[in-house]
Write a protein that holds these residues in place. Structure first.
Motif, PDB file in Angstrom:
ATOM      1  N   GLY A 216       0.791  -1.215   0.000  1.00  0.00           N
ATOM      2  CA  GLY A 216       0.000   0.000   0.000  1.00  0.00           C
ATOM      3  C   GLY A 216       0.827   1.270   0.000  1.00  0.00           C
ATOM      4  N   ALA A 217       1.885   1.306   0.801  1.00  0.00           N
ATOM      5  CA  ALA A 217       2.702   2.515   0.890  1.00  0.00           C
ATOM      6  C   ALA A 217       3.373   2.814  -0.451  1.00  0.00           C
ATOM      7  CB  ALA A 217       3.746   2.356   1.988  1.00  0.00           C
ATOM      8  N   ALA A 218       3.893   1.786  -1.113  1.00  0.00           N
ATOM      9  CA  ALA A 218       4.554   1.980  -2.406  1.00  0.00           C
ATOM     10  C   ALA A 218       3.544   2.414  -3.468  1.00  0.00           C
ATOM     11  CB  ALA A 218       5.266   0.712  -2.839  1.00  0.00           C
ATOM     12  N   ALA A 219       2.343   1.846  -3.431  1.00  0.00           N
ATOM     13  CA  ALA A 219       1.306   2.226  -4.402  1.00  0.00           C
ATOM     14  C   ALA A 219       0.926   3.692  -4.231  1.00  0.00           C
ATOM     15  CB  ALA A 219       0.077   1.337  -4.232  1.00  0.00           C
ATOM     16  N   GLU A 220       0.774   4.125  -2.997  1.00  0.00           N
ATOM     17  CA  GLU A 220       0.424   5.519  -2.728  1.00  0.00           C
ATOM     18  C   GLU A 220       1.523   6.455  -3.211  1.00  0.00           C
ATOM     19  OE1 GLU A 220      -1.060   8.414   0.942  1.00  0.00           O
ATOM     20  OE2 GLU A 220      -0.640   6.284   1.319  1.00  0.00           O
ATOM     21  N   GLY A 221       2.771   6.120  -2.918  1.00  0.00           N
ATOM     22  CA  GLY A 221       3.888   6.966  -3.329  1.00  0.00           C
ATOM     23  C   GLY A 221       4.041   7.037  -4.839  1.00  0.00           C
ATOM     24  N   ALA A 222       3.855   5.910  -5.518  1.00  0.00           N
ATOM     25  CA  ALA A 222       3.993   5.889  -6.974  1.00  0.00           C
ATOM     26  C   ALA A 222       2.883   6.686  -7.644  1.00  0.00           C
ATOM     27  CB  ALA A 222       3.991   4.447  -7.481  1.00  0.00           C
ATOM     28  N   MET A 223       1.665   6.617  -7.126  1.00  0.00           N
ATOM     29  CA  MET A 223       0.569   7.399  -7.692  1.00  0.00           C
ATOM     30  C   MET A 223       0.812   8.885  -7.473  1.00  0.00           C
ATOM     31  SD  MET A 223      -2.224   7.589  -9.391  1.00  0.00           S
ATOM     32  CE  MET A 223      -3.088   5.994  -9.383  1.00  0.00           C
ATOM     33  N   ARG A 224       1.317   9.240  -6.322  1.00  0.00           N
ATOM     34  CA  ARG A 224       1.608  10.646  -6.053  1.00  0.00           C
ATOM     35  C   ARG A 224       2.674  11.164  -7.027  1.00  0.00           C
ATOM     36  NH1 ARG A 224       0.117  13.662  -2.148  1.00  0.00           N
ATOM     37  NH2 ARG A 224      -0.644  11.839  -0.975  1.00  0.00           N
ATOM     38  N   ALA A 225       3.711  10.380  -7.240  1.00  0.00           N
ATOM     39  CA  ALA A 225       4.785  10.797  -8.158  1.00  0.00           C
ATOM     40  C   ALA A 225       4.251  10.974  -9.574  1.00  0.00           C
ATOM     41  CB  ALA A 225       5.905   9.764  -8.135  1.00  0.00           C
ATOM     42  N   HIS A 226       3.378  10.080 -10.011  1.00  0.00           N
ATOM     43  CA  HIS A 226       2.793  10.174 -11.355  1.00  0.00           C
ATOM     44  C   HIS A 226       1.970  11.443 -11.505  1.00  0.00           C
ATOM     45  CE1 HIS A 226       0.277   9.567 -14.793  1.00  0.00           C
ATOM     46  NE2 HIS A 226      -0.784   9.269 -14.073  1.00  0.00           N
ATOM     47  N   LEU A 227       1.110  11.735 -10.542  1.00  0.00           N
ATOM     48  CA  LEU A 227       0.254  12.914 -10.644  1.00  0.00           C
ATOM     49  C   LEU A 227       1.058  14.202 -10.559  1.00  0.00           C
ATOM     50  CD1 LEU A 227      -2.789  11.771  -8.458  1.00  0.00           C
ATOM     51  CD2 LEU A 227      -2.705  11.971 -10.946  1.00  0.00           C
ATOM     52  N   GLU A 228       2.095  14.218  -9.745  1.00  0.00           N
ATOM     53  CA  GLU A 228       2.937  15.418  -9.655  1.00  0.00           C
ATOM     54  C   GLU A 228       3.689  15.661 -10.961  1.00  0.00           C
ATOM     55  OE1 GLU A 228       5.205  14.603  -6.155  1.00  0.00           O
ATOM     56  OE2 GLU A 228       3.718  15.532  -4.805  1.00  0.00           O
ATOM     57  N   ALA A 229       4.129  14.590 -11.609  1.00  0.00           N
ATOM     58  CA  ALA A 229       4.787  14.745 -12.913  1.00  0.00           C
ATOM     59  C   ALA A 229       3.808  15.262 -13.953  1.00  0.00           C
ATOM     60  CB  ALA A 229       5.380  13.404 -13.349  1.00  0.00           C
ATOM     61  N   THR A 230       2.585  14.761 -13.920  1.00  0.00           N
ATOM     62  CA  THR A 230       1.551  15.216 -14.852  1.00  0.00           C
ATOM     63  C   THR A 230       1.252  16.695 -14.642  1.00  0.00           C
ATOM     64  OG1 THR A 230       0.553  13.016 -14.948  1.00  0.00           O
ATOM     65  CG2 THR A 230      -0.841  14.874 -15.597  1.00  0.00           C
ATOM     66  N   ARG A 231       1.133  17.099 -13.382  1.00  0.00           N
ATOM     67  CA  ARG A 231       0.862  18.510 -13.078  1.00  0.00           C
ATOM     68  C   ARG A 231       1.956  19.409 -13.628  1.00  0.00           C
ATOM     69  NH1 ARG A 231       0.229  20.064  -6.893  1.00  0.00           N
ATOM     70  NH2 ARG A 231       2.331  19.185  -6.856  1.00  0.00           N
ATOM     71  N   ALA A 232       3.194  19.024 -13.436  1.00  0.00           N
ATOM     72  CA  ALA A 232       4.309  19.863 -13.891  1.00  0.00           C
ATOM     73  C   ALA A 232       4.269  20.067 -15.400  1.00  0.00           C
ATOM     74  CB  ALA A 232       5.633  19.235 -13.474  1.00  0.00           C
ATOM     75  N   VAL A 233       3.966  19.003 -16.138  1.00  0.00           N
ATOM     76  CA  VAL A 233       3.948  19.107 -17.600  1.00  0.00           C
ATOM     77  C   VAL A 233       2.759  19.960 -18.063  1.00  0.00           C
ATOM     78  CG1 VAL A 233       3.741  17.827 -19.756  1.00  0.00           C
ATOM     79  CG2 VAL A 233       5.136  16.911 -17.903  1.00  0.00           C
ATOM     80  N   LEU A 234       1.584  19.731 -17.485  1.00  0.00           N
ATOM     81  CA  LEU A 234       0.398  20.483 -17.902  1.00  0.00           C
ATOM     82  C   LEU A 234       0.527  21.970 -17.574  1.00  0.00           C
ATOM     83  CD1 LEU A 234      -2.441  18.012 -16.858  1.00  0.00           C
ATOM     84  CD2 LEU A 234      -1.750  18.598 -19.178  1.00  0.00           C
ATOM     85  N   VAL A 235       1.048  22.291 -16.410  1.00  0.00           N
ATOM     86  CA  VAL A 235       1.245  23.693 -16.043  1.00  0.00           C
ATOM     87  C   VAL A 235       2.216  24.358 -17.021  1.00  0.00           C
ATOM     88  CG1 VAL A 235       2.278  25.206 -14.305  1.00  0.00           C
ATOM     89  CG2 VAL A 235       0.633  23.468 -13.614  1.00  0.00           C
ATOM     90  N   ALA A 236       3.303  23.659 -17.368  1.00  0.00           N
ATOM     91  CA  ALA A 236       4.265  24.215 -18.298  1.00  0.00           C
ATOM     92  C   ALA A 236       3.647  24.443 -19.677  1.00  0.00           C
ATOM     93  CB  ALA A 236       5.473  23.291 -18.416  1.00  0.00           C
ATOM     94  N   LEU A 237       2.776  23.516 -20.099  1.00  0.00           N
ATOM     95  CA  LEU A 237       2.117  23.664 -21.409  1.00  0.00           C
ATOM     96  C   LEU A 237       1.251  24.921 -21.450  1.00  0.00           C
ATOM     97  CD1 LEU A 237       0.942  20.057 -22.394  1.00  0.00           C
ATOM     98  CD2 LEU A 237       2.352  21.589 -23.778  1.00  0.00           C
ATOM     99  N   ILE A 238       0.441  25.120 -20.417  1.00  0.00           N
ATOM    100  CA  ILE A 238      -0.465  26.277 -20.408  1.00  0.00           C
ATOM    101  C   ILE A 238       0.311  27.567 -20.212  1.00  0.00           C
ATOM    102  CG2 ILE A 238      -2.301  27.392 -19.082  1.00  0.00           C
ATOM    103  CD1 ILE A 238      -3.625  24.719 -18.764  1.00  0.00           C
TER     104      ILE A 238
END
Length: 220
Positions: free
Chosen positions: A195-217
């Motif tokens: 569970g802990a690894a799943a939570e951390g990996a999902m957080r890392a994925h969403l944070e990477a997505t946010r960074a790219v989308l913010v940069a695009l806009i």
């Protein structure tokens, strides 16, 4: 007069919303300019009802402002919109990934594995049209496996709003293979019931997505 084209979409209202979003992105529809429902209906060759419905969806996404008895005003996409949406997803999806790892049945885990396999197949073919539905199916399966069907519905609506705000992250050069690689640790951890690894990996994925989308806009 802008020249807009209706794309393929699940419904006429979805097509109208996408056509208007594309018009904003291409510069045919100018921010801070007011357009009437009648005008857009004529340009798109549809009745006023799907135009109004499409406008409501875009207003919810923050791309237009409804102006009573006048039509709608186009608003430029803001990085704050992405920050808010991904912030909500960060509050919901990482803990859900943990619960999915801890509570998922064998049947549910098989569905998650199959969704990742569908993403991998689409990535190997370079098939973006098949990749994104598989991506959404994986996130949906994780949320429902966590026992949070209402959360799954909320996240799906948020993702639809994000799609209206701008292009997918592949527009910034992020490959399908790279996006797949962000999901693999999530699924591996869920299947391993970590569970802990799943939570951390999902957080890392969403944070990477946010960074790219913010940069695009921000770069528009």
């Amino acid at each position: 007069m802008p020249s807009l084209r209706l794309p393929e979409a699940p419904s006429l209202a979805d097509a109208v919303a996408q056509a208007i979003r594309d018009g904003v992105a291409s510069g045919q529809l100018v921010p801070e300019t007011t357009y009437s429902v009648y005008q857009l209906a004529e340009i798109l060759g549809v009745s006023r009802s799907p135009v109004r419905e499409g406008m409501l969806r875009l207003a919810e996404a923050g791309l237009v402002e409804i102006r009573r008895n006048r039509g709608f005003r186009v608003l430029p996409p803001r990085t704050d919109d992405i920050e808010e949406i991904i912030g909500i997803r960060l509050a919901l999806e990482p803990p859900a990934a943990r619960r999915a790892a801890e509570r998922g049945t064998d049947e549910q885990l098989a569905e998650i594995r199959a969704s990742l396999a569908a993403m991998a197949g689409a990535a190997s073919r370079g098939d973006e049209a098949a990749f994104w539905p598989a991506d959404r199916a994986l996130h949906d399966a994780l949320l429902r496996t966590s026992g949070r069907p209402r959360t799954a519905t909320i996240v799906d609506r948020l993702r639809s709003t994000t799609a209206l705000l701008g292009p997918p992250t592949t527009a910034a050069g992020r490959t399908l293979t790279a996006i797949l690689a962000e999901h693999e640790p999530v699924v591996s951890a869920v299947l391993a019931r970590d569970g802990a690894a799943a939570e951390g990996a999902m957080r890392a994925h969403l944070e990477a997505t946010r960074a790219v989308l913010v940069a695009l806009i921000a770069g528009r």
